[in-house]
Design a protein around this motif. Structure first.
Motif, PDB file in Angstrom:
ATOM      1  N   ILE A   1     -41.800   1.666   1.720  1.00 30.10           N
ATOM      2  CA  ILE A   1     -41.766   1.992   0.289  1.00 30.10           C
ATOM      3  C   ILE A   1     -42.350   3.380   0.005  1.00 30.10           C
ATOM      4  O   ILE A   1     -42.576   3.733  -1.150  1.00 30.10           O
ATOM      5  CB  ILE A   1     -42.498   0.919  -0.547  1.00 30.10           C
ATOM      6  N   GLU A   2     -42.602   4.148   1.044  1.00 33.03           N
ATOM      7  CA  GLU A   2     -43.144   5.508   0.905  1.00 33.03           C
ATOM      8  C   GLU A   2     -44.406   5.552   0.046  1.00 33.03           C
ATOM      9  O   GLU A   2     -44.519   6.346  -0.888  1.00 33.03           O
ATOM     10  CB  GLU A   2     -42.073   6.475   0.365  1.00 33.03           C
ATOM     11  N   CYS A   3     -45.358   4.695   0.390  1.00 30.09           N
ATOM     12  CA  CYS A   3     -46.650   4.740  -0.308  1.00 30.09           C
ATOM     13  C   CYS A   3     -47.539   5.817   0.296  1.00 30.09           C
ATOM     14  O   CYS A   3     -48.554   6.192  -0.274  1.00 30.09           O
ATOM     15  CB  CYS A   3     -47.336   3.380  -0.223  1.00 30.09           C
ATOM     16  N   PHE A   4     -47.187   6.263   1.485  1.00 31.06           N
ATOM     17  CA  PHE A   4     -47.894   7.317   2.220  1.00 31.06           C
ATOM     18  C   PHE A   4     -49.311   6.928   2.636  1.00 31.06           C
ATOM     19  O   PHE A   4     -50.120   7.797   2.967  1.00 31.06           O
ATOM     20  CB  PHE A   4     -47.905   8.640   1.429  1.00 31.06           C
ATOM     21  N   LEU A   5     -49.602   5.624   2.621  1.00 29.17           N
ATOM     22  CA  LEU A   5     -50.925   5.196   3.106  1.00 29.17           C
ATOM     23  C   LEU A   5     -51.051   5.457   4.598  1.00 29.17           C
ATOM     24  O   LEU A   5     -52.127   5.784   5.091  1.00 29.17           O
ATOM     25  CB  LEU A   5     -51.151   3.710   2.803  1.00 29.17           C
ATOM     26  N   CYS A   6     -49.945   5.332   5.339  1.00 30.96           N
ATOM     27  CA  CYS A   6     -49.995   5.596   6.783  1.00 30.96           C
ATOM     28  C   CYS A   6     -50.294   7.070   7.035  1.00 30.96           C
ATOM     29  O   CYS A   6     -51.044   7.418   7.953  1.00 30.96           O
ATOM     30  CB  CYS A   6     -48.695   5.166   7.456  1.00 30.96           C
ATOM     31  N   GLN A   7     -49.708   7.911   6.189  1.00 26.87           N
ATOM     32  CA  GLN A   7     -49.971   9.353   6.317  1.00 26.87           C
ATOM     33  C   GLN A   7     -51.436   9.633   5.997  1.00 26.87           C
ATOM     34  O   GLN A   7     -52.101  10.439   6.644  1.00 26.87           O
ATOM     35  CB  GLN A   7     -49.091  10.150   5.341  1.00 26.87           C
ATOM     36  N   ASN A   8     -51.915   8.939   4.963  1.00 31.76           N
ATOM     37  CA  ASN A   8     -53.281   9.161   4.501  1.00 31.76           C
ATOM     38  C   ASN A   8     -54.309   8.794   5.572  1.00 31.76           C
ATOM     39  O   ASN A   8     -55.327   9.457   5.738  1.00 31.76           O
ATOM     40  CB  ASN A   8     -53.519   8.334   3.234  1.00 31.76           C
ATOM     41  N   VAL A   9     -54.012   7.732   6.317  1.00 30.83           N
ATOM     42  CA  VAL A   9     -55.019   7.215   7.248  1.00 30.83           C
ATOM     43  C   VAL A   9     -54.901   7.834   8.640  1.00 30.83           C
ATOM     44  O   VAL A   9     -55.821   7.750   9.451  1.00 30.83           O
ATOM     45  CB  VAL A   9     -54.923   5.664   7.288  1.00 30.83           C
ATOM     46  N   CYS A  10     -53.776   8.488   8.897  1.00 27.84           N
ATOM     47  CA  CYS A  10     -53.552   9.053  10.234  1.00 27.84           C
ATOM     48  C   CYS A  10     -54.541  10.198  10.481  1.00 27.84           C
ATOM     49  O   CYS A  10     -54.565  11.182   9.744  1.00 27.84           O
ATOM     50  CB  CYS A  10     -52.117   9.574  10.325  1.00 27.84           C
ATOM     51  N   HIS A  11     -55.336  10.079  11.525  1.00 26.15           N
ATOM     52  CA  HIS A  11     -56.395  11.070  11.730  1.00 26.15           C
ATOM     53  C   HIS A  11     -55.853  12.455  12.065  1.00 26.15           C
ATOM     54  O   HIS A  11     -56.512  13.453  11.824  1.00 26.15           O
ATOM     55  CB  HIS A  11     -57.396  10.590  12.794  1.00 26.15           C
ATOM     56  N   VAL A  12     -54.630  12.499  12.609  1.00 22.97           N
ATOM     57  CA  VAL A  12     -54.041  13.807  12.906  1.00 22.97           C
ATOM     58  C   VAL A  12     -53.875  14.602  11.606  1.00 22.97           C
ATOM     59  O   VAL A  12     -54.076  15.813  11.569  1.00 22.97           O
ATOM     60  CB  VAL A  12     -52.677  13.642  13.618  1.00 22.97           C
ATOM     61  N   LEU A  13     -53.542  13.869  10.537  1.00 24.11           N
ATOM     62  CA  LEU A  13     -53.375  14.529   9.241  1.00 24.11           C
ATOM     63  C   LEU A  13     -54.686  14.557   8.454  1.00 24.11           C
ATOM     64  O   LEU A  13     -55.046  15.555   7.849  1.00 24.11           O
ATOM     65  CB  LEU A  13     -52.305  13.789   8.427  1.00 24.11           C
TER      66      LEU A  13
END
Lengths: 571, 246
Positions: free
Chosen positions: B141-153
């Motif tokens: 659903i493109e909430c971007f929580l995965c992006q938010n939590v990814c330590h690389v980012l």
């Protein structure tokens, strides 16, 4: 660019980035137009994303007897014959191709055993007709269209709200609005404009609609002088969540009933046997919503004032596979395991059948250069929409609008927008900051929702509708005096002040048309006029601004051609 | 009726402070309901993104008591009410105002991905067992929580070199589509920088759609990169047969 506002020019400007807006954009791009899409939210978050059960198209993959004729017949019957027959015909004929096209752009529908698109049963559809992806069909559709649009190079203006259409003489010439993030103003000049802004659910307290559904497009078109059609027809979906209070109104997909869900009252009676013994739970939405409402009113409701909807007789694995988001929604929000016990459901304001009056072939409104498609437009669904017919509406008429608007733009010059219109729009936007000590827009919005919920709901009566119109007048006066605090930077109170203006206008149109229709038909049920009147059935209601006042007129429906009449008489 | 205190970040990219708001807790209330109650009665200018309030659109992501969550799916009764509930914007993206962040970078990354490229002259027959795994990815659903939590980012901020879990999921959904013929492996390696991911599975843990991001999307893509770039035998096979994908 001035320091007051930025300016963008497009051949075709599309307001709204749901299914209709994106499909229109894809088509207009195909005709070589420079296309801009403006949307209030981030791309991919439009209300289409919440559509669950499926998209109706008579592909005949499961029931081979299906075809456009039965789909046309079901749509007209579901709409109680008030539909624009030509739209219903085009929709039934073209939806098949539009679904195939989605697949060719990457959508992955659930499959039949022989590798075709699977179709499920739904209320009012004679055959298994809804192409679907579990219970998240809208998400699949919007992602597919979004990716396709991005691939083709559409310019998207995200989190941007339009507050006024601009005109050049009689012709629509663009739009003015603000960026939600920073509050800066923006002027769009365009040769043609397509309104794809969806519905008006947020004017009611119990609704399945998101914050965006504030009737913007209908109000914008009305202010610019376009005609609105059959505004009394508001669909209450029979099954929204009723408990706990925070989730009241959230949609419970019709697919639950499509997959075999059974409705019962508190005495365990399968009450649809009384109201529609033939179609039972898969009756049309207007009938099921009224039935649940009546059961509750007569004291046979569920614990929290709804009905019980049970799918737990099906194997748990099937429920989780076919209705995954319902399973999670009830588990997470209501502590109910739908594989083990019933859900509690009740009617929720869901969809607007009325809207901008459009030409069936081109989706053109009554104003030159202005087009409309999807929920913001009217005609296809008549007095009641069948489930699954809205997603197909979006792609069938979104495509037609995109083509017509692009062709219009090809032969039109870039219009001129005079300074007076722009500065009036600017002043209107700044006014809530300049007024001191007024109420918060939230307070007026709450009272609007209470008014529409209690006086312009599922069952209507003359006295209530008159009270509603009087209340709306007072609310309009209050809304004109609201103040907002803080800055223009992402300020929801300020945003609501203009959404509220639109909701009030559209609500007034709904109540005005509901008062004028002295019969019961589809989603419009009058306690004081309970019969369906064949004379009223031949009439549409037009609402238009005449010298600053809302005026309603009755126009005769065009006669049905003989070949279509024959289709309706079959079966 | 119980009362909760929400401790919310109020501010923009230059300035900010934390403000406490008291809210009456009603049965079944979620954090987004509490935020709406605050907007409606105390702070009408509180900036919050939301749309469906039903976990379907992925707009209302924030960090609740330090955990990345959809606020519409976070029940108040799942949180301890004896101390303030902190609500903060997603850390990985620049703050615009209050709980609203600038997520436009994600849309820019998405544009880099080779679009769906179907086989020519296909009859569009596909079987459920062949699309099950792709349908899992398409639940995003493109909430971007995965992006938010990814330590690389989040910690290393290499947004110019790395696409993040969301776009591995999207790339995987295209790569594994039974009728797609494009080769995205070079793009996945070079432009999305999949090598930066060291499979800590934080993304999988926060995904509200329960997509097995690491196991089902990232690891298979990493394998494809290894096959294409580092497997000498497959390289020879490709050279002989002229196939793009082996």
């Amino acid at each position: 660019m001035t320091d007051r506002f930025e300016t963008h020019e497009h051949d075709v400007l599309i307001i709204g980035a749901g299914g209709a807006g994106l499909r229109a954009a894809i088509e207009a791009l195909k005709f070589g137009a420079k296309v801009g899409v403006v949307c209030k939210s981030l791309l991919g978050k439009a209300h289409t994303v919440m559509a669950e059960g499926g998209i109706a198209a008579a592909m005949g993959n499961v029931d081979s007897a299906d075809g456009w004729k039965p789909h046309f017949r079901d749509t007209m019957r579901g709409g109680k014959m008030l539909n624009n027959w030509r739209m219903a015909q085009l929709h039934a004929q073209e939806s098949i191709e539009r679904v195939k096209e989605l697949e060719q752009w990457g959508a992955l529908f659930d499959r039949t055993d022989n590798g075709n698109i699977l179709q499920r049963a739904f209320g009012g559809h004679t055959y298994k007709r809804l192409c679907h992806v579990g219970d998240r069909t809208g998400l699949e559709m919007i992602r597919t269209l979004q990716d396709r649009g991005v691939q083709l190079g559409v310019d998207v203006y995200m989190e941007c709200t339009i507050t006024r259409l601009m005109k050049d003489g009689d012709r629509v010439a663009g739009a003015f609005g603000y960026w939600r993030e920073q509050g800066r103003f923006v002027l769009f000049k365009a040769k043609s404009v397509i309104i794809c802004t969806g519905g008006i659910g947020k004017a009611w307290k119990i609704t399945s609609n998101s914050w965006e559904c504030t009737g913007d497009g209908m109000a914008l078109a009305y202010y610019a002088g376009a005609e609105l059609l059959d505004m009394e027809f508001v669909q209450f979906h029979p099954t929204g969540m009723v408990w706990p209070p925070g989730v009241q109104g959230i949609l419970v997909t019709e697919a639950v009933r499509g997959e075999g869900g059974i409705l019962r009252n508190k005495n365990g009676e399968r009450f649809m046997e009384k109201y529609d013994p033939k179609r039972m739970e898969l009756s049309t939405r207007d009938v099921v919503a009224r039935s649940i409402y009546t059961e509750v009113k007569e004291g046979r409701g569920s614990e929290h004032g709804g009905a019980y909807l049970d799918i737990s007789h099906k194997p748990a694995e099937v429920v989780k596979k076919k209705l995954p988001s319902m399973y999670h929604q009830f588990k997470g929000l209501a502590d109910v395991d739908i594989t083990k016990g019933p859900m509690e459901v009740g009617p929720t304001c869901h969809y607007m059948m009325g809207g901008i009056k459009v030409d069936a072939e081109t989706a053109a409104s009554t104003l030159p250069g202005l087009y409309a498609a999807g929920e913001a437009a009217a005609g296809l669904h008549g007095a009641n929409r069948l489930g699954g017919n809205s997603l197909s509406d979006l792609v069938v008429f979104g495509r037609r609008a995109g083509e017509a608007a692009a062709k219009y733009a090809q032969s039109a010059s870039m219009p001129k927008i005079d300074e007076a219109q722009v500065s009036a729009a600017e002043r209107e936007l700044l006014a809530p900051f300049e007024r001191q000590g007024g109420e918060s827009p939230y307070a007026v919005h709450r009272d609007l929702q209470d008014t529409m919920q209690s006086l312009v709901g599922i069952f209507r009566v003359e006295d209530d509708l008159k009270k509603a119109l009087a209340a709306l007048l007072t609310l309009k006066e209050r809304a004109a005096k609201v103040s907002v605090e803080g800055s223009r930077m992402f300020n929801p109170g300020w945003h609501l002040a203009f959404d509220l203006r639109n909701m009030l206008t559209v609500s007034e149109a709904v109540a005005t048309a509901a008062l004028a229709r002295r019969e019961s038909r589809g989603a419009h049920s009058r306690i004081d006029c309970p019969e369906t009147d064949p004379v009223c059935g031949k009439e549409n209601h037009i609402i238009k601004d005449v010298n600053g006042k809302m005026s309603l007129s009755t126009v005769p429906k065009g006669p049905l051609p003989e070949d279509l009449q024959k289709i309706l008489e079959e079966a | 009726m119980a009362e909760a205190t929400l401790n919310i970040f109020r501010g923009d990219s230059t300035n900010g402070k934390r403000v406490d708001y008291k809210v009456d807790v009603t049965p079944g209330m979620v954090v987004l309901d509490a935020l709406h109650a605050i907007q409606g009665h105390q702070a009408p200018d509180l900036a919050v993104r939301w749309n469906c309030k039903a976990g379907k659109c992925g707009s209302c992501s924030a960090e609740v008591n330090g955990r990345p969550r959809l606020t519409c799916k976070t029940r108040m009764d799942s949180l301890p009410l004896d101390r303030p509930i902190t609500v903060s914007p997603m850390k990985t993206f620049p703050v615009i105002k209050d709980l609203v962040t600038d997520v436009s970078w994600n849309y820019a990354v998405n544009k880099k991905i080779t679009p769906f490229t179907p086989k020519k002259d296909t009859d569009w027959k596909m079987y459920q067992q062949d699309i099950d795994r792709v349908q899992e990815f398409r639940k995003c659903i493109e909430c971007f929580l995965c992006q938010n939590v990814c330590h690389v980012l989040r910690d290393h901020d290499v947004k110019d070199k790395f696409g993040g879990p969301r776009f591995f999921v999207r790339a995987a959904s295209l790569e594994m589509h039974p009728l797609d013929v494009a080769d995205r492996v070079p793009m996945i390696k070079e432009e999305l920088g999949i090598g930066y991911c060291n499979i800590t599975k934080c993304c999988t843990e926060v995904c509200p759609e329960e997509i097995h991001i690491t196991d089902n999307a990232i690891i298979p893509l990493k394998e494809r990169v290894v096959d294409e770039y580092y497997d000498p035998i497959l390289r020879i096979v490709r050279k002989i047969t002229g196939a793009k994908k082996a």
